[in-house]
Design an enzyme around this catalytic site. Structure first.
Site, mmCIF file in Angstrom:
data_model
loop_
_atom_site.group_PDB
_atom_site.id
_atom_site.type_symbol
_atom_site.label_atom_id
_atom_site.label_comp_id
_atom_site.label_asym_id
_atom_site.label_seq_id
_atom_site.Cartn_x
_atom_site.Cartn_y
_atom_site.Cartn_z
ATOM 1 N N ASP A 186 0.771 -1.140 0.006
ATOM 2 C CA ASP A 186 0.095 0.133 -0.006
ATOM 3 C C ASP A 186 0.876 1.125 0.073
ATOM 4 O O ASP A 186 2.119 1.236 0.187
ATOM 5 C CB ASP A 186 -0.999 -0.216 1.303
ATOM 6 C CG ASP A 186 -2.374 0.592 0.840
ATOM 7 O OD1 ASP A 186 -2.502 1.623 0.152
ATOM 8 O OD2 ASP A 186 -3.502 0.020 1.370
ATOM 9 N N ASP A 240 3.453 1.101 -5.002
ATOM 10 C CA ASP A 240 2.239 1.540 -5.895
ATOM 11 C C ASP A 240 2.044 0.475 -6.819
ATOM 12 O O ASP A 240 2.566 0.119 -7.503
ATOM 13 C CB ASP A 240 2.777 2.899 -6.761
ATOM 14 C CG ASP A 240 1.569 3.579 -7.404
ATOM 15 O OD1 ASP A 240 0.422 2.766 -7.643
ATOM 16 O OD2 ASP A 240 1.628 4.740 -7.763
ATOM 17 N N MET A 241 0.844 -0.119 -6.620
ATOM 18 C CA MET A 241 0.090 -1.171 -7.480
ATOM 19 C C MET A 241 0.123 -0.794 -8.856
ATOM 20 O O MET A 241 0.132 -1.493 -9.968
ATOM 21 C CB MET A 241 -1.188 -1.502 -7.068
ATOM 22 C CG MET A 241 -2.310 -0.388 -7.228
ATOM 23 S SD MET A 241 -3.930 -0.893 -6.578
ATOM 24 C CE MET A 241 -5.028 0.646 -6.820
ATOM 25 N N LYS A 298 -9.411 -6.732 -2.296
ATOM 26 C CA LYS A 298 -10.563 -6.509 -1.996
ATOM 27 C C LYS A 298 -10.823 -5.142 -1.737
ATOM 28 O O LYS A 298 -10.090 -4.204 -1.371
ATOM 29 C CB LYS A 298 -10.538 -7.146 -0.360
ATOM 30 C CG LYS A 298 -11.822 -6.709 0.186
ATOM 31 C CD LYS A 298 -12.079 -7.268 1.769
ATOM 32 C CE LYS A 298 -13.203 -6.823 2.511
ATOM 33 N NZ LYS A 298 -13.587 -5.437 2.427
ATOM 34 N N HIS A 322 -13.149 -1.518 -7.879
ATOM 35 C CA HIS A 322 -14.302 -0.647 -8.175
ATOM 36 C C HIS A 322 -14.082 0.592 -7.653
ATOM 37 O O HIS A 322 -14.930 1.614 -8.206
ATOM 38 C CB HIS A 322 -15.627 -1.181 -7.203
ATOM 39 C CG HIS A 322 -15.094 -1.090 -5.672
ATOM 40 N ND1 HIS A 322 -16.266 -1.279 -4.575
ATOM 41 C CD2 HIS A 322 -14.201 -0.218 -5.063
ATOM 42 C CE1 HIS A 322 -15.750 -0.902 -3.428
ATOM 43 N NE2 HIS A 322 -14.430 -0.252 -3.730
#
Length: 368
Positions: free
Chosen positions: A236, A256-257, A270, A274
Protein backbone atom coordinates in the site's frame (compact mmCIF):
# COMPACT_ATOMS: atom_id res chain seq x y z
CA UNK A 1 -99.66 17.12 -9.28
CA UNK A 2 -97.35 16.67 -6.32
CA UNK A 3 -93.88 17.92 -6.90
CA UNK A 4 -91.16 15.64 -5.59
CA UNK A 5 -87.60 16.55 -4.75
CA UNK A 6 -84.89 13.98 -5.10
CA UNK A 7 -82.07 13.95 -2.56
CA UNK A 8 -78.62 14.23 -4.13
CA UNK A 9 -77.04 10.83 -4.49
CA UNK A 10 -73.56 10.44 -3.08
CA UNK A 11 -71.46 8.54 -5.61
CA UNK A 12 -70.25 5.19 -4.36
CA UNK A 13 -66.49 4.95 -4.89
CA UNK A 14 -65.57 2.24 -7.30
CA UNK A 15 -62.87 -0.30 -6.45
CA UNK A 16 -60.66 1.36 -9.04
CA UNK A 17 -61.10 4.77 -7.38
CA UNK A 18 -60.35 3.31 -3.96
CA UNK A 19 -57.29 1.62 -5.34
CA UNK A 20 -56.06 4.82 -6.99
CA UNK A 21 -56.58 6.76 -3.76
CA UNK A 22 -54.68 4.15 -1.76
CA UNK A 23 -51.87 4.24 -4.33
CA UNK A 24 -51.77 8.04 -4.11
CA UNK A 25 -51.52 7.99 -0.34
CA UNK A 26 -48.87 5.29 -0.40
CA UNK A 27 -46.89 7.09 -3.12
CA UNK A 28 -47.09 10.33 -1.15
CA UNK A 29 -45.70 8.67 1.99
CA UNK A 30 -42.95 6.90 0.02
CA UNK A 31 -41.96 10.15 -1.66
CA UNK A 32 -41.61 11.86 1.71
CA UNK A 33 -39.52 8.99 3.02
CA UNK A 34 -37.23 9.17 -0.01
CA UNK A 35 -36.96 12.95 0.16
CA UNK A 36 -35.87 12.90 3.78
CA UNK A 37 -33.89 9.67 3.67
CA UNK A 38 -30.64 11.59 4.19
CA UNK A 39 -31.84 12.06 7.77
CA UNK A 40 -31.60 8.29 8.25
CA UNK A 41 -27.86 8.41 7.61
CA UNK A 42 -27.42 11.43 9.87
CA UNK A 43 -29.50 9.89 12.68
CA UNK A 44 -27.48 6.68 12.38
CA UNK A 45 -24.27 8.71 12.50
CA UNK A 46 -25.59 10.44 15.61
CA UNK A 47 -26.53 7.12 17.26
CA UNK A 48 -23.00 5.81 16.76
CA UNK A 49 -21.29 8.96 18.01
CA UNK A 50 -23.50 8.76 21.11
CA UNK A 51 -22.70 5.01 21.31
CA UNK A 52 -26.39 4.13 21.76
CA UNK A 53 -26.14 0.52 20.45
CA UNK A 54 -23.26 -0.16 22.84
CA UNK A 55 -25.17 1.44 25.72
CA UNK A 56 -28.22 -0.79 25.14
CA UNK A 57 -25.96 -3.83 24.92
CA UNK A 58 -24.21 -2.98 28.19
CA UNK A 59 -27.57 -2.41 29.87
CA UNK A 60 -28.47 -6.02 29.19
CA UNK A 61 -29.97 -5.65 25.71
CA UNK A 62 -32.99 -3.59 26.77
CA UNK A 63 -33.02 -0.03 28.13
CA UNK A 64 -35.48 2.65 29.13
CA UNK A 65 -35.07 6.29 28.13
CA UNK A 66 -33.84 7.26 31.64
CA UNK A 67 -31.30 4.42 31.51
CA UNK A 68 -30.03 5.59 28.14
CA UNK A 69 -29.89 9.24 29.13
CA UNK A 70 -27.72 8.26 32.08
CA UNK A 71 -25.41 6.25 29.81
CA UNK A 72 -24.89 8.45 26.74
CA UNK A 73 -23.15 11.85 26.54
CA UNK A 74 -26.20 14.06 25.93
CA UNK A 75 -26.10 17.45 27.73
CA UNK A 76 -29.09 18.47 29.86
CA UNK A 77 -30.19 21.04 27.27
CA UNK A 78 -30.68 18.31 24.64
CA UNK A 79 -32.22 15.60 26.83
CA UNK A 80 -35.84 16.64 26.08
CA UNK A 81 -35.13 15.98 22.36
CA UNK A 82 -33.54 12.56 22.86
CA UNK A 83 -36.87 10.62 22.85
CA UNK A 84 -37.57 11.98 19.36
CA UNK A 85 -34.26 10.64 18.06
CA UNK A 86 -34.94 7.23 19.64
CA UNK A 87 -38.47 7.13 18.20
CA UNK A 88 -37.05 7.79 14.75
CA UNK A 89 -34.31 5.17 15.10
CA UNK A 90 -36.90 2.60 16.20
CA UNK A 91 -39.25 3.52 13.34
CA UNK A 92 -36.46 2.99 10.82
CA UNK A 93 -35.50 -0.43 12.20
CA UNK A 94 -32.28 0.43 14.02
CA UNK A 95 -33.81 -0.41 17.40
CA UNK A 96 -36.95 -2.12 18.69
CA UNK A 97 -39.33 -0.59 21.21
CA UNK A 98 -41.62 -2.50 23.52
CA UNK A 99 -44.98 -0.71 23.50
CA UNK A 100 -45.87 -1.82 27.02
CA UNK A 101 -42.62 -1.04 28.85
CA UNK A 102 -41.14 1.62 26.56
CA UNK A 103 -37.82 -0.25 26.60
CA UNK A 104 -35.56 -0.08 23.57
CA UNK A 105 -33.73 -3.15 22.27
CA UNK A 106 -31.26 -4.16 19.58
CA UNK A 107 -32.19 -5.43 16.13
CA UNK A 108 -29.98 -7.56 13.83
CA UNK A 109 -28.83 -4.27 12.29
CA UNK A 110 -27.87 -2.55 15.54
CA UNK A 111 -26.15 -5.69 16.82
CA UNK A 112 -23.61 -5.00 14.06
CA UNK A 113 -22.95 -1.62 15.66
CA UNK A 114 -22.03 -2.68 19.20
CA UNK A 115 -18.50 -1.58 20.09
CA UNK A 116 -17.68 -4.07 22.83
CA UNK A 117 -14.94 -6.41 21.55
CA UNK A 118 -17.44 -7.42 18.88
CA UNK A 119 -15.79 -9.10 15.89
CA UNK A 120 -18.78 -8.00 13.81
CA UNK A 121 -18.69 -4.32 14.84
CA UNK A 122 -19.35 -2.22 11.73
CA UNK A 123 -19.64 1.13 13.51
CA UNK A 124 -16.25 2.30 12.16
CA UNK A 125 -17.37 1.43 8.61
CA UNK A 126 -20.58 3.45 8.94
CA UNK A 127 -18.70 6.44 10.35
CA UNK A 128 -16.14 6.23 7.54
CA UNK A 129 -18.93 6.59 4.99
CA UNK A 130 -20.96 9.34 6.68
CA UNK A 131 -18.00 11.70 6.95
CA UNK A 132 -18.21 15.31 5.80
CA UNK A 133 -16.18 14.72 2.63
CA UNK A 134 -18.51 12.00 1.34
CA UNK A 135 -21.69 13.86 2.28
CA UNK A 136 -20.53 17.12 0.70
CA UNK A 137 -19.53 15.26 -2.46
CA UNK A 138 -22.95 13.58 -2.68
CA UNK A 139 -24.63 17.00 -2.51
CA UNK A 140 -22.81 17.93 -5.74
CA UNK A 141 -24.24 15.00 -7.72
CA UNK A 142 -26.95 17.09 -9.50
CA UNK A 143 -24.38 19.78 -10.39
CA UNK A 144 -22.02 17.13 -11.73
CA UNK A 145 -24.69 15.61 -13.95
CA UNK A 146 -25.82 18.93 -15.39
CA UNK A 147 -22.44 20.61 -15.89
CA UNK A 148 -19.73 19.88 -18.40
CA UNK A 149 -17.61 23.01 -18.41
CA UNK A 150 -14.55 24.16 -16.54
CA UNK A 151 -14.11 22.91 -13.00
CA UNK A 152 -17.56 21.31 -13.16
CA UNK A 153 -16.55 18.99 -15.97
CA UNK A 154 -14.49 16.71 -13.71
CA UNK A 155 -14.51 12.96 -13.38
CA UNK A 156 -16.44 12.70 -10.10
CA UNK A 157 -18.58 14.82 -7.74
CA UNK A 158 -15.94 14.34 -5.02
CA UNK A 159 -13.38 16.27 -7.08
CA UNK A 160 -15.97 18.93 -7.88
CA UNK A 161 -16.64 19.40 -4.16
CA UNK A 162 -13.07 19.22 -2.86
CA UNK A 163 -10.80 20.02 -5.79
CA UNK A 164 -8.99 16.69 -5.58
CA UNK A 165 -9.66 12.98 -5.16
CA UNK A 166 -10.27 10.93 -2.02
CA UNK A 167 -6.73 9.55 -1.88
CA UNK A 168 -5.20 13.03 -1.86
CA UNK A 169 -7.62 14.14 0.87
CA UNK A 170 -6.59 11.20 3.04
CA UNK A 171 -2.92 11.96 2.48
CA UNK A 172 -3.50 15.53 3.70
CA UNK A 173 -5.98 14.86 6.52
CA UNK A 174 -4.68 12.30 9.05
CA UNK A 175 -8.03 12.21 10.87
CA UNK A 176 -10.01 11.16 7.80
CA UNK A 177 -7.20 8.81 6.80
CA UNK A 178 -7.47 7.02 10.15
CA UNK A 179 -11.27 7.06 10.02
CA UNK A 180 -11.36 5.58 6.52
CA UNK A 181 -8.79 2.88 7.26
CA UNK A 182 -10.59 1.90 10.47
CA UNK A 183 -13.84 1.64 8.52
CA UNK A 184 -12.37 -0.61 5.86
CA UNK A 185 -10.68 -2.72 8.54
CA UNK A 186 -14.01 -3.27 10.33
CA UNK A 187 -15.80 -4.30 7.14
CA UNK A 188 -12.88 -6.49 6.09
CA UNK A 189 -12.85 -8.25 9.47
CA UNK A 190 -16.48 -9.30 9.01
CA UNK A 191 -16.00 -10.34 5.38
CA UNK A 192 -12.76 -12.24 5.99
CA UNK A 193 -14.17 -14.15 8.94
CA UNK A 194 -16.81 -15.48 6.57
CA UNK A 195 -14.41 -16.09 3.68
CA UNK A 196 -11.73 -18.03 5.58
CA UNK A 197 -14.45 -20.16 7.19
CA UNK A 198 -16.50 -20.89 4.09
CA UNK A 199 -14.13 -20.40 1.14
CA UNK A 200 -10.89 -21.99 2.33
CA UNK A 201 -10.43 -23.80 -0.97
CA UNK A 202 -9.56 -20.45 -2.57
CA UNK A 203 -6.26 -20.42 -0.65
CA UNK A 204 -5.27 -24.01 -1.38
CA UNK A 205 -2.15 -24.61 -3.49
CA UNK A 206 -0.54 -21.23 -2.86
CA UNK A 207 2.48 -20.50 -0.66
CA UNK A 208 2.53 -16.69 -0.87
CA UNK A 209 0.00 -13.89 -1.23
CA UNK A 210 0.20 -10.12 -1.62
CA UNK A 211 -2.81 -8.11 -0.43
CA UNK A 212 -2.69 -5.19 -2.86
CA UNK A 213 -3.99 -1.90 -1.44
CA UNK A 214 -4.52 -3.95 1.69
CA UNK A 215 -4.67 -1.04 4.10
CA UNK A 216 -3.77 -1.88 7.68
CA UNK A 217 -3.53 -5.60 6.88
CA UNK A 218 -6.80 -6.89 8.33
CA UNK A 219 -7.45 -9.26 5.41
CA UNK A 220 -3.84 -10.46 5.18
CA UNK A 221 -3.71 -11.20 8.92
CA UNK A 222 -6.94 -13.18 8.73
CA UNK A 223 -5.57 -15.27 5.84
CA UNK A 224 -2.19 -15.80 7.56
CA UNK A 225 -3.82 -16.95 10.79
CA UNK A 226 -6.26 -19.28 9.06
CA UNK A 227 -3.71 -20.68 6.59
CA UNK A 228 -0.23 -20.57 8.22
CA UNK A 229 1.37 -22.13 5.14
CA UNK A 230 0.64 -18.92 3.16
CA UNK A 231 3.22 -16.14 3.55
CA UNK A 232 1.19 -12.93 3.43
CA UNK A 233 2.30 -9.39 2.59
CA UNK A 234 0.49 -6.07 2.28
CA UNK A 235 1.28 -3.54 -0.47
CA UNK A 236 0.00 0.00 0.00
CA UNK A 237 0.93 3.69 -0.16
CA UNK A 238 3.22 5.37 2.40
CA UNK A 239 0.43 7.25 4.22
CA UNK A 240 -1.15 3.87 4.98
CA UNK A 241 1.84 1.60 5.58
CA UNK A 242 3.93 4.05 7.60
CA UNK A 243 1.27 4.22 10.33
CA UNK A 244 0.99 0.44 10.76
CA UNK A 245 3.16 -1.17 13.45
CA UNK A 246 4.97 -4.39 12.55
CA UNK A 247 3.08 -7.38 13.92
CA UNK A 248 5.23 -10.34 12.92
CA UNK A 249 2.28 -11.91 11.12
CA UNK A 250 2.45 -10.19 7.73
CA UNK A 251 5.06 -8.11 5.90
CA UNK A 252 4.25 -4.52 4.95
CA UNK A 253 5.59 -3.15 1.67
CA UNK A 254 5.44 0.49 0.59
CA UNK A 255 4.62 0.65 -3.10
CA UNK A 256 2.24 1.63 -5.87
CA UNK A 257 0.14 -1.07 -7.51
CA UNK A 258 0.11 0.98 -10.70
CA UNK A 259 3.86 0.62 -11.02
CA UNK A 260 4.68 -2.89 -9.82
CA UNK A 261 3.58 -5.70 -7.52
CA UNK A 262 6.10 -8.05 -5.81
CA UNK A 263 6.26 -11.60 -7.20
CA UNK A 264 3.79 -13.92 -5.45
CA UNK A 265 1.64 -16.98 -5.99
CA UNK A 266 -1.57 -15.02 -5.51
CA UNK A 267 -2.63 -11.39 -5.55
CA UNK A 268 -5.55 -10.45 -3.29
CA UNK A 269 -7.77 -7.48 -4.23
CA UNK A 270 -10.62 -6.60 -1.88
CA UNK A 271 -12.67 -3.50 -2.73
CA UNK A 272 -9.92 -2.20 -5.00
CA UNK A 273 -10.99 -2.40 -8.63
CA UNK A 274 -14.36 -0.74 -8.03
CA UNK A 275 -12.45 2.48 -7.26
CA UNK A 276 -11.12 2.78 -10.82
CA UNK A 277 -12.33 3.08 -14.40
CA UNK A 278 -11.86 0.22 -16.84
CA UNK A 279 -8.57 1.47 -18.29
CA UNK A 280 -6.95 1.78 -14.87
CA UNK A 281 -8.34 -1.59 -13.83
CA UNK A 282 -6.71 -3.19 -16.86
CA UNK A 283 -3.43 -1.50 -15.88
CA UNK A 284 -3.68 -2.84 -12.30
CA UNK A 285 -4.61 -6.33 -13.48
CA UNK A 286 -1.72 -6.30 -15.94
CA UNK A 287 0.63 -5.66 -13.00
CA UNK A 288 -1.08 -8.49 -11.11
CA UNK A 289 -0.52 -10.84 -14.05
CA UNK A 290 3.18 -9.96 -14.14
CA UNK A 291 3.49 -10.74 -10.44
CA UNK A 292 2.04 -14.28 -10.49
CA UNK A 293 3.39 -17.44 -12.17
CA UNK A 294 1.78 -18.63 -15.40
CA UNK A 295 1.23 -22.04 -13.82
CA UNK A 296 -0.57 -22.12 -10.49
CA UNK A 297 -0.82 -18.36 -10.04
CA UNK A 298 -4.07 -16.47 -9.61
CA UNK A 299 -5.70 -13.21 -8.60
CA UNK A 300 -8.35 -13.38 -5.88
CA UNK A 301 -10.91 -10.57 -6.05
CA UNK A 302 -13.52 -9.78 -3.39
CA UNK A 303 -16.00 -7.29 -4.77
CA UNK A 304 -19.55 -7.00 -6.06
CA UNK A 305 -20.89 -8.62 -9.21
CA UNK A 306 -24.03 -6.58 -9.78
CA UNK A 307 -27.03 -8.85 -10.18
CA UNK A 308 -25.25 -11.85 -8.66
CA UNK A 309 -26.92 -13.28 -5.56
CA UNK A 310 -29.33 -10.35 -5.62
CA UNK A 311 -32.19 -12.58 -4.54
CA UNK A 312 -33.88 -9.86 -2.51
CA UNK A 313 -34.62 -6.18 -2.96
CA UNK A 314 -32.25 -5.32 -0.09
CA UNK A 315 -29.34 -7.25 -1.63
CA UNK A 316 -29.75 -5.67 -5.07
CA UNK A 317 -30.26 -2.22 -3.56
CA UNK A 318 -27.02 -2.62 -1.58
CA UNK A 319 -25.18 -3.33 -4.83
CA UNK A 320 -26.57 -0.37 -6.76
CA UNK A 321 -26.24 1.99 -3.78
CA UNK A 322 -22.56 1.11 -3.62
CA UNK A 323 -22.29 1.67 -7.36
CA UNK A 324 -23.73 5.17 -6.89
CA UNK A 325 -21.23 5.78 -4.09
CA UNK A 326 -18.43 4.85 -6.51
CA UNK A 327 -19.82 7.37 -8.98
CA UNK A 328 -19.76 10.08 -6.31
CA UNK A 329 -16.38 9.48 -4.64
CA UNK A 330 -14.29 7.73 -7.31
CA UNK A 331 -13.99 7.35 -11.07
CA UNK A 332 -14.88 3.67 -10.71
CA UNK A 333 -18.02 1.57 -10.58
CA UNK A 334 -19.52 -1.71 -9.47
CA UNK A 335 -19.59 -4.14 -12.40
CA UNK A 336 -21.86 -6.89 -13.65
CA UNK A 337 -20.32 -10.13 -14.87
CA UNK A 338 -20.11 -8.99 -18.49
CA UNK A 339 -18.17 -5.88 -17.45
CA UNK A 340 -15.85 -7.89 -15.22
CA UNK A 341 -15.17 -10.34 -18.04
CA UNK A 342 -14.22 -7.55 -20.43
CA UNK A 343 -11.51 -6.07 -18.19
CA UNK A 344 -10.20 -9.57 -17.37
CA UNK A 345 -9.80 -10.41 -21.04
CA UNK A 346 -8.36 -6.98 -21.85
CA UNK A 347 -5.69 -7.56 -19.20
CA UNK A 348 -4.70 -10.85 -20.83
CA UNK A 349 -6.25 -13.35 -18.45
CA UNK A 350 -7.64 -16.59 -19.83
CA UNK A 351 -10.19 -17.82 -17.31
CA UNK A 352 -12.05 -16.99 -14.12
CA UNK A 353 -14.72 -18.33 -11.82
CA UNK A 354 -17.13 -16.45 -9.60
CA UNK A 355 -19.19 -17.43 -6.59
CA UNK A 356 -21.36 -15.39 -4.24
CA UNK A 357 -20.06 -14.79 -0.73
CA UNK A 358 -21.51 -12.87 2.21
CA UNK A 359 -24.77 -11.78 0.63
CA UNK A 360 -24.23 -9.10 -1.99
CA UNK A 361 -20.48 -9.75 -2.40
CA UNK A 362 -18.71 -12.25 -4.64
CA UNK A 363 -15.29 -13.87 -4.70
CA UNK A 364 -13.61 -14.16 -8.11
CA UNK A 365 -10.62 -16.37 -8.93
CA UNK A 366 -8.79 -15.09 -11.99
CA UNK A 367 -6.22 -17.21 -13.85
CA UNK A 368 -3.45 -16.28 -16.35
Amino acid sequence: MVETHQQPVTPVPTMAALSNEEELLQAHAELWNLTFSYLKSMALDCALKLAIPTAIHRLGGAASLPDLLAAVPVPDSKKPQFPRLMRFLAATGIFTIDAASGFYGLTPVSRLLVNDDNAKNLSPFVLSQTNKYHVTAAMRLPDWFTSDEGAAGVDMPFRMAHGTDMWAVMALDPKINDLFNAGLAADTKLAMDFIVTNCGDVFEGIASLVDVAGGTGTAARAIARAFPHVKCSVLDLPNVINSVPADGIVDYIVGDMMESIPPTDAVFLKYVLHDWDDDVCVKILTQCKKAIPESGGKVIIVDMVVGSNANSKAMFEAQVVFDLLMMVVTAGKERDEHQWRKIFMDAGFSNYKTKPVLGFLSIIELYP
